[in-house]
Structures are given as structure tokens and as C-alpha cells.
Motif scaffolding. Structure first.
Motif, PDB file in Angstrom:
ATOM      1  N   LEU A   1      30.787  83.279  62.003  1.00 21.40           N
ATOM      2  CA  LEU A   1      29.415  82.777  62.008  1.00 21.40           C
ATOM      3  C   LEU A   1      28.430  83.920  62.234  1.00 21.40           C
ATOM      4  O   LEU A   1      27.438  84.067  61.502  1.00 21.40           O
ATOM      5  N   MET A   2      28.687  84.752  63.238  1.00 25.80           N
ATOM      6  CA  MET A   2      27.762  85.835  63.561  1.00 25.80           C
ATOM      7  C   MET A   2      27.732  86.888  62.463  1.00 25.80           C
ATOM      8  O   MET A   2      26.669  87.426  62.129  1.00 25.80           O
ATOM      9  N   ILE A   3      28.874  87.175  61.873  1.00 26.54           N
ATOM     10  CA  ILE A   3      28.932  88.145  60.777  1.00 26.54           C
ATOM     11  C   ILE A   3      28.061  87.696  59.607  1.00 26.54           C
ATOM     12  O   ILE A   3      27.224  88.452  59.098  1.00 26.54           O
TER      13      ILE A   3
ATOM     14  N   ILE B   1      25.422  81.754  70.783  1.00 23.81           N
ATOM     15  CA  ILE B   1      26.748  81.213  70.456  1.00 23.81           C
ATOM     16  C   ILE B   1      27.502  80.886  71.735  1.00 23.81           C
ATOM     17  O   ILE B   1      28.102  79.813  71.879  1.00 23.81           O
ATOM     18  N   TRP B   2      27.464  81.802  72.679  1.00 21.38           N
ATOM     19  CA  TRP B   2      28.219  81.622  73.931  1.00 21.38           C
ATOM     20  C   TRP B   2      27.674  80.473  74.768  1.00 21.38           C
ATOM     21  O   TRP B   2      28.427  79.719  75.376  1.00 21.38           O
ATOM     22  N   ASN B   3      26.343  80.324  74.795  1.00 19.90           N
ATOM     23  CA  ASN B   3      25.708  79.331  75.665  1.00 19.90           C
ATOM     24  C   ASN B   3      25.665  77.929  75.081  1.00 19.90           C
ATOM     25  O   ASN B   3      25.650  76.945  75.831  1.00 19.90           O
ATOM     26  N   THR B   4      25.596  77.811  73.754  1.00 23.05           N
ATOM     27  CA  THR B   4      25.347  76.498  73.156  1.00 23.05           C
ATOM     28  C   THR B   4      26.556  75.880  72.471  1.00 23.05           C
ATOM     29  O   THR B   4      26.516  74.695  72.117  1.00 23.05           O
ATOM     30  N   MET B   5      27.620  76.663  72.285  1.00 23.63           N
ATOM     31  CA  MET B   5      28.788  76.129  71.586  1.00 23.63           C
ATOM     32  C   MET B   5      29.990  76.031  72.514  1.00 23.63           C
ATOM     33  O   MET B   5      30.051  76.699  73.539  1.00 23.63           O
ATOM     34  N   THR B   6      30.934  75.191  72.124  1.00 27.64           N
ATOM     35  CA  THR B   6      32.123  74.943  72.936  1.00 27.64           C
ATOM     36  C   THR B   6      33.316  75.663  72.334  1.00 27.64           C
ATOM     37  O   THR B   6      33.676  75.406  71.170  1.00 27.64           O
ATOM     38  N   TYR B   7      33.912  76.555  73.114  1.00 31.63           N
ATOM     39  CA  TYR B   7      35.094  77.281  72.626  1.00 31.63           C
ATOM     40  C   TYR B   7      36.268  76.330  72.501  1.00 31.63           C
ATOM     41  O   TYR B   7      36.548  75.518  73.384  1.00 31.63           O
TER      42      TYR B   7
ATOM     43  N   GLN C   1      36.861  78.297  60.037  1.00 28.72           N
ATOM     44  CA  GLN C   1      35.787  77.384  59.666  1.00 28.72           C
ATOM     45  C   GLN C   1      34.680  78.139  58.936  1.00 28.72           C
ATOM     46  O   GLN C   1      34.421  79.308  59.214  1.00 28.72           O
ATOM     47  N   SER C   2      34.001  77.471  58.043  1.00 25.30           N
ATOM     48  CA  SER C   2      32.815  78.064  57.437  1.00 25.30           C
ATOM     49  C   SER C   2      31.725  78.146  58.500  1.00 25.30           C
ATOM     50  O   SER C   2      31.725  77.369  59.474  1.00 25.30           O
ATOM     51  N   PRO C   3      30.783  79.075  58.362  1.00 26.42           N
ATOM     52  CA  PRO C   3      29.680  79.137  59.335  1.00 26.42           C
ATOM     53  C   PRO C   3      28.939  77.808  59.459  1.00 26.42           C
ATOM     54  O   PRO C   3      28.570  77.393  60.559  1.00 26.42           O
ATOM     55  N   GLY C   4      28.736  77.124  58.328  1.00 28.04           N
ATOM     56  CA  GLY C   4      28.050  75.840  58.368  1.00 28.04           C
ATOM     57  C   GLY C   4      28.809  74.802  59.176  1.00 28.04           C
ATOM     58  O   GLY C   4      28.210  73.999  59.901  1.00 28.04           O
ATOM     59  N   GLU C   5      30.137  74.813  59.061  1.00 26.27           N
ATOM     60  CA  GLU C   5      30.952  73.858  59.811  1.00 26.27           C
ATOM     61  C   GLU C   5      30.888  74.155  61.302  1.00 26.27           C
ATOM     62  O   GLU C   5      30.807  73.236  62.125  1.00 26.27           O
ATOM     63  N   THR C   6      30.918  75.428  61.664  1.00 25.01           N
ATOM     64  CA  THR C   6      30.818  75.796  63.080  1.00 25.01           C
ATOM     65  C   THR C   6      29.472  75.364  63.651  1.00 25.01           C
ATOM     66  O   THR C   6      29.391  74.854  64.782  1.00 25.01           O
ATOM     67  N   LEU C   7      28.399  75.526  62.882  1.00 23.85           N
ATOM     68  CA  LEU C   7      27.086  75.079  63.340  1.00 23.85           C
ATOM     69  C   LEU C   7      27.035  73.560  63.473  1.00 23.85           C
ATOM     70  O   LEU C   7      26.447  73.028  64.428  1.00 23.85           O
ATOM     71  N   ARG C   8      27.663  72.862  62.549  1.00 19.50           N
ATOM     72  CA  ARG C   8      27.650  71.398  62.595  1.00 19.50           C
ATOM     73  C   ARG C   8      28.443  70.873  63.782  1.00 19.50           C
ATOM     74  O   ARG C   8      28.005  69.962  64.489  1.00 19.50           O
ATOM     75  N   LEU C   9      29.617  71.472  64.012  1.00 21.97           N
ATOM     76  CA  LEU C   9      30.486  71.016  65.106  1.00 21.97           C
ATOM     77  C   LEU C   9      30.032  71.543  66.459  1.00 21.97           C
ATOM     78  O   LEU C   9      30.397  70.980  67.498  1.00 21.97           O
ATOM     79  N   GLN C  10      29.274  72.638  66.446  1.00 26.59           N
ATOM     80  CA  GLN C  10      28.874  73.317  67.683  1.00 26.59           C
ATOM     81  C   GLN C  10      30.096  73.689  68.522  1.00 26.59           C
ATOM     82  O   GLN C  10      30.069  73.653  69.758  1.00 26.59           O
TER      83      GLN C  10
END
Length: 299
Positions: free
Chosen positions: A189-191, A155-161, A170-179
Motif C-alpha cells: 500500500l505504501m509503495i 497505516i500503523w494507527n488506523t489499520m489492524t495488523y 492484497q491490492s492497495p485498494g483492498e487494504t484500504l477497504r478492509l483497513q
């Protein structure tokens, strides 16, 4: 060692014309636990109000605020002086053998107590969350702490805070889609991913203390503001913190205020107002955390 700190949280709502207010629910006061203690606390409003306290189903401290006058501005101020003991590293809390590999083996009593934190809450209509989660358990014997660390690192390395002022998570799916996402999006997402691996997880709302801010330096993501992370229940170690926003699992940075099954249960301040829709001009939140002293640890 412990840290004495002052914390101020000011929320301001502005309106074009005077409006009236329904009951507001405030979650600012940390619950008593081994990680710290409250030395002094106050909650005040600029509009005349009546405040009563309750403890919710998860033992969080909740202030219920009733307002008696209309106003063009509502200011709710929480001030706290506390002592924070921090969280020691996971290596100082050895895991039980049944917790060292996924799936973790909970006892019947633990299952009963933890069931609400193990059951997934968010939907996964396209299967993207399940697919992402499977990447972390490719082997026959998956080391629990390794899976947790790799998921947090990913999460820390591949996504943008991205700090967001908008309400909701956001839903976990939305966070994965938006990165990308905020601290609460990362935690959620992690939970939900870990729950699908059979781990008991809970959402944590609180504050991030960063010593860099005391010296005027640039702090960690989410510091000097409300913050969110998660706790995972690991037999032998208990509830352990994981902050995917900053890759924190220990130290003096995370000041817990409230826990929940899902983020909507621990919104810091929520309530209603009555007026014309166009009267609402906006909201400002200011949070400051200042260290006063460091105290040596008792033998």
C-alpha cells in the motif's frame, strides 16, 4: 555495533499420498551488502534433490531445487549464521536539497536507473488509492520526510495488523477497504501510494529480529517470521527503510534478504507438485532468529 545471529527457516508441505515435485525456487539467502555479512549458510531438503544457484535481475540470491523422488512430505530447511550491522537513523544521512520537498527531483541518470521502481504497478479502478494518497500532500511545499512519516504513522494507527498464511498480497485498494492487512499488504500500500507521488520505492522481503523474543517476551508484529517492508530512494541518503507495520526506519531489526518491484517476485519458496488436488493437506512455516553476541563498533 553489530549483532551475530542464527536464523532457521523450515517450510513443511504435507500430502495424503506420495506426490512428485516440479522445480522449486527459494529466496532465503541475503545478498551481500553494507548492512551485514554471511558467516555460514546451508539449504537442505528431506527429499533427494539437486540445488543450483543463480542471481536474478535484481541481484537477489535464488536457489533452484530439482527433486528426484516422490514423497508424502516435503521439508525445506534454510539455516544461516550472519552478522547484522543495522541501519542508522535517517538524520545521520542529510538529504540533498532537491530531495527535501515533494516532488523529489531526480537527476536524468537517477531517472533511468529508478524508472522501474517509480512506475505504479497496481491498478486503482475506483480511485481510492489516489484519494488516500492526496491527503498527505495538501500543502504547496510538502516536506518529504514529514510525508513519509505521516503516511507510515497513519497505516500503523488506523489499520489492524492481521497475519495471513494465504498466498498473495492484497491490492492497495483492498487494504484500504478492509483497513487491515499483513506486513506485505501494508508495505505494498505504501509503495504504490508513494510511487504516485513520484518517489522511487521497492518492496523488501526479509526477517524481523526482535530482541524481546530472546527473553521470551511478546515481540513486535511480524517478528520471528518472514517480514516485508519497503525502501524509498532519497537523493543524499540513498535507499532508506520504512516499515509501516512497526514504524521502523532505523536500528538492528530489519534483516534484508531480497528486493523487488512487486511482492510476487520475492516469494520465499515457490514451486509445483503433481498429484490429486485432494492430496494436499497443508503447509507449515517455522522461523526462529536467535542473537548469539553483540560486537562493538570499529573506530
Amino acid at each position: 555495533m553489530s549483532v551475530i545471529y542464527d536464523l532457521e527457516h523450515i517450510t513443511t508441505y504435507r500430502y495424503r499420498n506420495p506426490v512428485t515435485f516440479g522445480e522449486h525456487r527459494a529466496i532465503f539467502l541475503p545478498s551481500a551488502n553494507y548492512g551485514g555479512r554471511i558467516l555460514n549458510y546451508s539449504l537442505s531438503t528431506n527429499v533427494p534433490s539437486k540445488i543450483r544457484w543463480m542471481m536474478d535481475t535484481l541481484s537477489n540470491n535464488v536457489a533452484l531445487i530439482e527433486f528426484s523422488e516422490a514423497s508424502k512430505e516435503l521439508i525445506v530447511t534454510s539455516r544461516l549464521r550472519g552478522e547484522h550491522f543495522g541501519i542508522k537513523a535517517i538524520t545521520e544521512f542529510p538529504l540533498d536539497e532537491r530531495a527535501k520537498e515533494i516532488p523529489v527531483q531526480y537527476t536524468p541518470d537517477e531517472w533511468v536507473d529508478l524508472a522501474m521502481f517509480m512506475r505504479p504497478h497496481a491498478e486503482d479502478p475506483d480511485g481510492s488509492l489516489a484519494a488516500w494518497t492526496k491527503h498527505f500532500v495538501a500543502g504547496d511545499q510538502d516536506d518529504t520526510l514529514d510525508v513519509l512519516q505521516r503516511m507510515m504513522d497513519t497505516i500503523w494507527n488506523t489499520m489492524t495488523y492481521q497475519m495471513r498464511d494465504t498466498e498473495g498480497t492484497q491490492s492497495p485498494g483492498e487494504t484500504l477497504r478492509l483497513q487491515s492487512g499483513s506486513c506485505r499488504d501494508y508495505a505494498w500500500l505504501m509503495i504504490e501510494a508513494l510511487r504516485r507521488l513520484g518517489l522511487a520505492c521497492r518492496f523488501v522481503s526479509g526477517y524481523l529480529y526482535d530482541a524481546a523474543l530472546d527473553g521470551g517476551e511478546i515481540g513486535m508484529a511480524g517478528s520471528g517470521a518472514t517480514h516485508a517492508w519497503l525502501q524509498v530512494y532519497l537523493p543524499g541518503a540513498g535507499w532508506r527503510a520504512y516499515d509501516p507495520t512497526n514504524r521502523i526506519t532505523a536500528g538492528f531489526d530489519l534483516i534484508r534478504v531480497a528486493i523487488a518491484r512487486h511482492p510476487a517476485q520475492v516469494i520465499p519458496l515457490a514451486g509445483s507438485w503433481f498429484g490429486e488436488a485432494q492430496d494436499y493437506l497443508g503447509m507449515d512455516v517455522k522461523v526462529s532468529i536467535r542473537k548469539l553476541a553483540s560486537l562493538p563498533e570499529f573506530e
